[in-house]
Design a protein around this motif. Structure first.
Motif, PDB file in Angstrom:
ATOM      1  N   ILE A  20     -24.450 -25.390 -19.867  1.00 26.33           N
ATOM      2  CA  ILE A  20     -23.807 -26.619 -20.341  1.00 26.33           C
ATOM      3  C   ILE A  20     -23.516 -27.521 -19.145  1.00 26.33           C
ATOM      4  O   ILE A  20     -23.190 -27.024 -18.060  1.00 26.33           O
ATOM      5  CB  ILE A  20     -22.482 -26.256 -21.063  1.00 26.33           C
ATOM      6  CG1 ILE A  20     -22.775 -25.326 -22.249  1.00 26.33           C
ATOM      7  CG2 ILE A  20     -21.735 -27.506 -21.520  1.00 26.33           C
ATOM      8  CD1 ILE A  20     -21.523 -24.797 -22.946  1.00 26.33           C
ATOM      9  N   HIS A  21     -23.594 -28.801 -19.356  1.00 25.20           N
ATOM     10  CA  HIS A  21     -23.206 -29.817 -18.377  1.00 25.20           C
ATOM     11  C   HIS A  21     -24.274 -30.036 -17.305  1.00 25.20           C
ATOM     12  O   HIS A  21     -24.300 -29.361 -16.290  1.00 25.20           O
ATOM     13  CB  HIS A  21     -21.870 -29.426 -17.716  1.00 25.20           C
ATOM     14  CG  HIS A  21     -21.263 -30.557 -16.924  1.00 25.20           C
ATOM     15  ND1 HIS A  21     -19.981 -30.475 -16.409  1.00 25.20           N
ATOM     16  CD2 HIS A  21     -21.736 -31.770 -16.554  1.00 25.20           C
ATOM     17  CE1 HIS A  21     -19.712 -31.590 -15.761  1.00 25.20           C
ATOM     18  NE2 HIS A  21     -20.770 -32.397 -15.820  1.00 25.20           N
ATOM     19  N   MET A  22     -25.153 -30.981 -17.597  1.00 25.19           N
ATOM     20  CA  MET A  22     -26.158 -31.339 -16.596  1.00 25.19           C
ATOM     21  C   MET A  22     -26.554 -32.791 -16.794  1.00 25.19           C
ATOM     22  O   MET A  22     -26.355 -33.354 -17.876  1.00 25.19           O
ATOM     23  CB  MET A  22     -27.377 -30.412 -16.708  1.00 25.19           C
ATOM     24  CG  MET A  22     -28.099 -30.512 -18.012  1.00 25.19           C
ATOM     25  SD  MET A  22     -28.951 -28.988 -18.436  1.00 25.19           S
ATOM     26  CE  MET A  22     -27.616 -27.870 -18.817  1.00 25.19           C
ATOM     27  N   HIS A  23     -27.097 -33.376 -15.738  1.00 20.93           N
ATOM     28  CA  HIS A  23     -27.426 -34.802 -15.736  1.00 20.93           C
ATOM     29  C   HIS A  23     -28.918 -35.003 -15.493  1.00 20.93           C
ATOM     30  O   HIS A  23     -29.508 -34.311 -14.669  1.00 20.93           O
ATOM     31  CB  HIS A  23     -26.612 -35.512 -14.656  1.00 20.93           C
ATOM     32  CG  HIS A  23     -25.131 -35.351 -14.865  1.00 20.93           C
ATOM     33  ND1 HIS A  23     -24.409 -36.242 -15.608  1.00 20.93           N
ATOM     34  CD2 HIS A  23     -24.261 -34.388 -14.464  1.00 20.93           C
ATOM     35  CE1 HIS A  23     -23.137 -35.841 -15.651  1.00 20.93           C
ATOM     36  NE2 HIS A  23     -23.017 -34.710 -14.965  1.00 20.93           N
ATOM     37  N   SER A  24     -29.478 -35.959 -16.201  1.00 19.39           N
ATOM     38  CA  SER A  24     -30.904 -36.272 -16.026  1.00 19.39           C
ATOM     39  C   SER A  24     -31.023 -37.679 -15.443  1.00 19.39           C
ATOM     40  O   SER A  24     -30.015 -38.306 -15.105  1.00 19.39           O
ATOM     41  CB  SER A  24     -31.610 -36.219 -17.386  1.00 19.39           C
ATOM     42  OG  SER A  24     -31.257 -37.360 -18.155  1.00 19.39           O
ATOM     43  N   ASP A  45     -25.328 -36.563 -19.874  1.00 18.77           N
ATOM     44  CA  ASP A  45     -25.403 -37.692 -18.948  1.00 18.77           C
ATOM     45  C   ASP A  45     -24.128 -38.533 -19.032  1.00 18.77           C
ATOM     46  O   ASP A  45     -23.446 -38.537 -20.050  1.00 18.77           O
ATOM     47  CB  ASP A  45     -26.649 -38.530 -19.260  1.00 18.77           C
ATOM     48  CG  ASP A  45     -27.868 -37.962 -18.563  1.00 18.77           C
ATOM     49  OD1 ASP A  45     -27.779 -37.738 -17.340  1.00 18.77           O
ATOM     50  OD2 ASP A  45     -28.895 -37.717 -19.231  1.00 18.77           O
ATOM     51  N   HIS A  46     -23.844 -39.226 -17.930  1.00 20.70           N
ATOM     52  CA  HIS A  46     -22.625 -40.037 -17.872  1.00 20.70           C
ATOM     53  C   HIS A  46     -22.696 -41.214 -18.846  1.00 20.70           C
ATOM     54  O   HIS A  46     -23.553 -42.094 -18.698  1.00 20.70           O
ATOM     55  CB  HIS A  46     -22.418 -40.607 -16.459  1.00 20.70           C
ATOM     56  CG  HIS A  46     -22.150 -39.542 -15.434  1.00 20.70           C
ATOM     57  ND1 HIS A  46     -20.936 -38.904 -15.316  1.00 20.70           N
ATOM     58  CD2 HIS A  46     -22.943 -39.004 -14.484  1.00 20.70           C
ATOM     59  CE1 HIS A  46     -21.002 -38.022 -14.328  1.00 20.70           C
ATOM     60  NE2 HIS A  46     -22.208 -38.057 -13.807  1.00 20.70           N
ATOM     61  N   ASN A  47     -21.806 -41.214 -19.811  1.00 13.98           N
ATOM     62  CA  ASN A  47     -21.610 -42.357 -20.716  1.00 13.98           C
ATOM     63  C   ASN A  47     -22.866 -42.861 -21.429  1.00 13.98           C
ATOM     64  O   ASN A  47     -22.949 -44.041 -21.759  1.00 13.98           O
ATOM     65  CB  ASN A  47     -20.962 -43.532 -19.957  1.00 13.98           C
ATOM     66  CG  ASN A  47     -19.710 -43.097 -19.227  1.00 13.98           C
ATOM     67  OD1 ASN A  47     -18.784 -42.585 -19.845  1.00 13.98           O
ATOM     68  ND2 ASN A  47     -19.690 -43.247 -17.912  1.00 13.98           N
ATOM     69  N   CYS A  59     -22.563 -36.161 -23.971  1.00 13.09           N
ATOM     70  CA  CYS A  59     -22.444 -37.032 -22.800  1.00 13.09           C
ATOM     71  C   CYS A  59     -21.129 -36.756 -22.082  1.00 13.09           C
ATOM     72  O   CYS A  59     -20.229 -36.134 -22.635  1.00 13.09           O
ATOM     73  CB  CYS A  59     -22.567 -38.497 -23.173  1.00 13.09           C
ATOM     74  SG  CYS A  59     -21.290 -39.088 -24.281  1.00 13.09           S
ATOM     75  N   GLU A  60     -21.049 -37.200 -20.835  1.00 12.22           N
ATOM     76  CA  GLU A  60     -19.827 -37.025 -20.052  1.00 12.22           C
ATOM     77  C   GLU A  60     -19.143 -38.373 -19.956  1.00 12.22           C
ATOM     78  O   GLU A  60     -19.671 -39.301 -19.349  1.00 12.22           O
ATOM     79  CB  GLU A  60     -20.154 -36.473 -18.660  1.00 12.22           C
ATOM     80  CG  GLU A  60     -18.904 -36.206 -17.820  1.00 12.22           C
ATOM     81  CD  GLU A  60     -19.190 -35.460 -16.512  1.00 12.22           C
ATOM     82  OE1 GLU A  60     -20.363 -35.378 -16.106  1.00 12.22           O
ATOM     83  OE2 GLU A  60     -18.217 -34.974 -15.902  1.00 12.22           O
ATOM     84  N   LEU A  61     -17.978 -38.472 -20.581  1.00 13.79           N
ATOM     85  CA  LEU A  61     -17.246 -39.741 -20.614  1.00 13.79           C
ATOM     86  C   LEU A  61     -16.266 -39.802 -19.448  1.00 13.79           C
ATOM     87  O   LEU A  61     -15.806 -38.774 -18.951  1.00 13.79           O
ATOM     88  CB  LEU A  61     -16.454 -39.846 -21.921  1.00 13.79           C
ATOM     89  CG  LEU A  61     -17.269 -39.790 -23.226  1.00 13.79           C
ATOM     90  CD1 LEU A  61     -16.331 -39.618 -24.414  1.00 13.79           C
ATOM     91  CD2 LEU A  61     -18.105 -41.053 -23.368  1.00 13.79           C
ATOM     92  N   ILE A 115     -22.482 -26.190 -15.288  1.00 15.77           N
ATOM     93  CA  ILE A 115     -23.180 -26.134 -14.003  1.00 15.77           C
ATOM     94  C   ILE A 115     -23.129 -27.472 -13.283  1.00 15.77           C
ATOM     95  O   ILE A 115     -23.151 -27.549 -12.085  1.00 15.77           O
ATOM     96  CB  ILE A 115     -24.642 -25.643 -14.155  1.00 15.77           C
ATOM     97  CG1 ILE A 115     -25.410 -26.458 -15.197  1.00 15.77           C
ATOM     98  CG2 ILE A 115     -24.661 -24.176 -14.518  1.00 15.77           C
ATOM     99  CD1 ILE A 115     -26.881 -26.052 -15.326  1.00 15.77           C
ATOM    100  N   ASP A 116     -23.021 -28.552 -14.045  1.00 16.92           N
ATOM    101  CA  ASP A 116     -22.947 -29.905 -13.480  1.00 16.92           C
ATOM    102  C   ASP A 116     -24.164 -30.187 -12.589  1.00 16.92           C
ATOM    103  O   ASP A 116     -24.023 -30.710 -11.485  1.00 16.92           O
ATOM    104  CB  ASP A 116     -21.649 -30.069 -12.674  1.00 16.92           C
ATOM    105  CG  ASP A 116     -21.091 -31.484 -12.797  1.00 16.92           C
ATOM    106  OD1 ASP A 116     -21.801 -32.345 -13.355  1.00 16.92           O
ATOM    107  OD2 ASP A 116     -19.965 -31.710 -12.329  1.00 16.92           O
ATOM    108  N   ALA A 117     -25.326 -29.824 -13.089  1.00 21.49           N
ATOM    109  CA  ALA A 117     -26.542 -30.001 -12.295  1.00 21.49           C
ATOM    110  C   ALA A 117     -26.982 -31.456 -12.258  1.00 21.49           C
ATOM    111  O   ALA A 117     -26.999 -32.134 -13.282  1.00 21.49           O
ATOM    112  CB  ALA A 117     -27.667 -29.147 -12.888  1.00 21.49           C
ATOM    113  N   HIS A 118     -27.326 -31.929 -11.076  1.00 18.59           N
ATOM    114  CA  HIS A 118     -27.880 -33.273 -10.884  1.00 18.59           C
ATOM    115  C   HIS A 118     -29.222 -33.203 -10.163  1.00 18.59           C
ATOM    116  O   HIS A 118     -30.008 -34.124 -10.239  1.00 18.59           O
ATOM    117  CB  HIS A 118     -26.964 -34.127  -9.996  1.00 18.59           C
ATOM    118  CG  HIS A 118     -25.646 -34.474 -10.605  1.00 18.59           C
ATOM    119  ND1 HIS A 118     -24.615 -33.587 -10.690  1.00 18.59           N
ATOM    120  CD2 HIS A 118     -25.202 -35.630 -11.148  1.00 18.59           C
ATOM    121  CE1 HIS A 118     -23.580 -34.194 -11.267  1.00 18.59           C
ATOM    122  NE2 HIS A 118     -23.903 -35.430 -11.548  1.00 18.59           N
ATOM    123  N   ALA A 119     -29.398 -32.129  -9.391  1.00 17.48           N
ATOM    124  CA  ALA A 119     -30.549 -32.006  -8.501  1.00 17.48           C
ATOM    125  C   ALA A 119     -30.627 -33.241  -7.598  1.00 17.48           C
ATOM    126  O   ALA A 119     -31.672 -33.857  -7.433  1.00 17.48           O
ATOM    127  CB  ALA A 119     -31.841 -31.806  -9.282  1.00 17.48           C
TER     128      ALA A 119
HETATM  129 ZN   LIG Z   1     -21.089 -34.036 -14.515  1.00 21.71          ZN
END
Ligand SMILES: [Zn+2]
Ligand SMILES: [Zn+2]
Length: 347
Positions: free
Chosen positions: A8-12, A40-42, A64-66, A190-194
């Motif tokens: 859970i929790h990753m950004h593309s 993804d953020h917002n 999404c992450e607000l 995990i808050d993955a952004h790579a």
């Molecule tokens: Zn995040």
């Protein structure tokens, strides 16, 4: 009950991650995850553009992450159709997510890193925000960044998994405290952004490729029906996954230390069986049982935030009768491995 393992929790690329949504899901499939939740953020672009679907054996869900207008109070909102404005308070978006039929988890509640100016901490400030579903009790990236110093920088980049040891003590204390009043579910992120970062002045390194992070903090869920199958629609699978997360029928594990699939924590009273997230309203002795998958570990039973028993074994058998919230932590060779959600006794 069926057990499924996810991240859970990753950004593309739809926000500040470096990966394509499709590629991220395909990578999760390669690693063997049953589900992932992109946040993804917002933005819910990935949802609106049709990325929420199966990628072979992995179902990618899109939340999404607000955040609020000062970019604090990050909130992982799931099972909503439209994103919300960042020009409102945490209290407002916590309420609106719930009203929209969604669920939400406070992201990295106690982030306090100061090692990278371009990545300041984003802690949760507004604890009166109302009815959030739960907390991200363990966030891989937050912990990794908190441990980063000028001296260990090199080692940290080379061994991103080794440098993650345990959820923040502060967060666990807060989690137990909140649970005294109502159910607050714990999940892992995990808050993955790579992110591509220039480390030594000339060398560009991708910190936390998605593939590496998919092998760290995972959230295992127990569902009442199979999420995969010929006649199961994406909407049905989605409902099952979000129901387990909302209910707290789930646990968090760092798979770097060992595969936690098969871990069990449940209560028995007479012929009745109770799972994580359940409330037991029986008077008398309750048998709480723990089973570890093929390994001995240090099993700690926690009641209302206090450790009441600690044994080294591959199973635990505890008789309890006092009301309150019970959960289990398991350590493997001193490393934090598994964190269950609570079973509540209310008699
Ligand atoms: Zn995040
Ligand atoms: Zn965040």
């Amino acid at each position: 009950m069926y057990e499924y393992v996810g991240a859970i929790h990753m950004h593309s690329k739809f926000s500040d991650g470096s990966g394509d949504a499709k590629k991220i899901a395909e990578t999760a499939n390669e690693v063997g995850l049953d589900y992932i939740i992109l946040t993804d953020h917002n933005t819910l672009r990935a949802l609106h553009e049709g990325y929420e679907k199966w990628y072979d054996n992995t179902l990618m869900l899109v939340g999404c992450e607000l955040n609020d207008k000062v970019n604090k109070n990050h909130y992982l909102a799931m099972n909503i159709e439209d994103t919300l404005s960042t020009r409102q308070s945490a209290k407002e978006y916590v309420k609106k997510v719930k009203e929209a039929g969604g669920i939400g988890f406070i992201a990295h509640p106690h982030e306090e890193r100061n090692s990278m100016k371009e990545h300041p901490p984003y802690p949760w400030i507004d604890w009166d925000a109302g009815d959030f579903t739960g907390l991200e009790i363990w966030n891989h990236m937050s912990e990794w960044m908190e441990g980063l110093t000028e001296q260990n920088k090199y080692n940290h980049f080379v061994h991103p998994l080794r440098s993650v040891e345990a959820p923040p003590e502060k967060t666990l204390v807060k989690w137990d405290e909140l649970n005294r009043n109502r159910k607050v579910v714990g999940i892992g992120g995990i808050d993955a952004h790579a992110h591509k970062v220039n480390v030594l002045g000339f060398l560009e390194v991708e910190i936390f490729p998605y593939k590496v992070l998919f092998k760290s903090v995972r959230t295992h869920i127990l569902t009442t029906n199979k999420i995969r199958g010929k006649n199961v629609t994406v909407q049905e699978s989605k409902k099952l996954i979000y129901e387990s997360l909302e209910y707290g029928r789930c646990f968090v594990a760092n798979s770097y230390h060992g595969n936690a699939k098969g871990f069990k924590f449940f209560g028995i009273f007479g012929k009745k069986i109770f799972q994580m997230g359940d409330v037991i309203r029986e008077k008398g002795n309750i048998n709480l049982k723990v089973t570890l998958p093929n390994k001995n570990g240090q099993i700690k039973l926690i009641h209302n935030g206090e450790i009441i028993s600690s044994i080294e074994s591959n199973e635990g058998d505890f008789i309890v009768s006092k009301s309150g919230q019970y959960r289990v932590e398991v350590y493997l060779n001193g490393y934090a491995w598994i964190f269950s959600n609570h079973i509540r006794i209310e008699n």
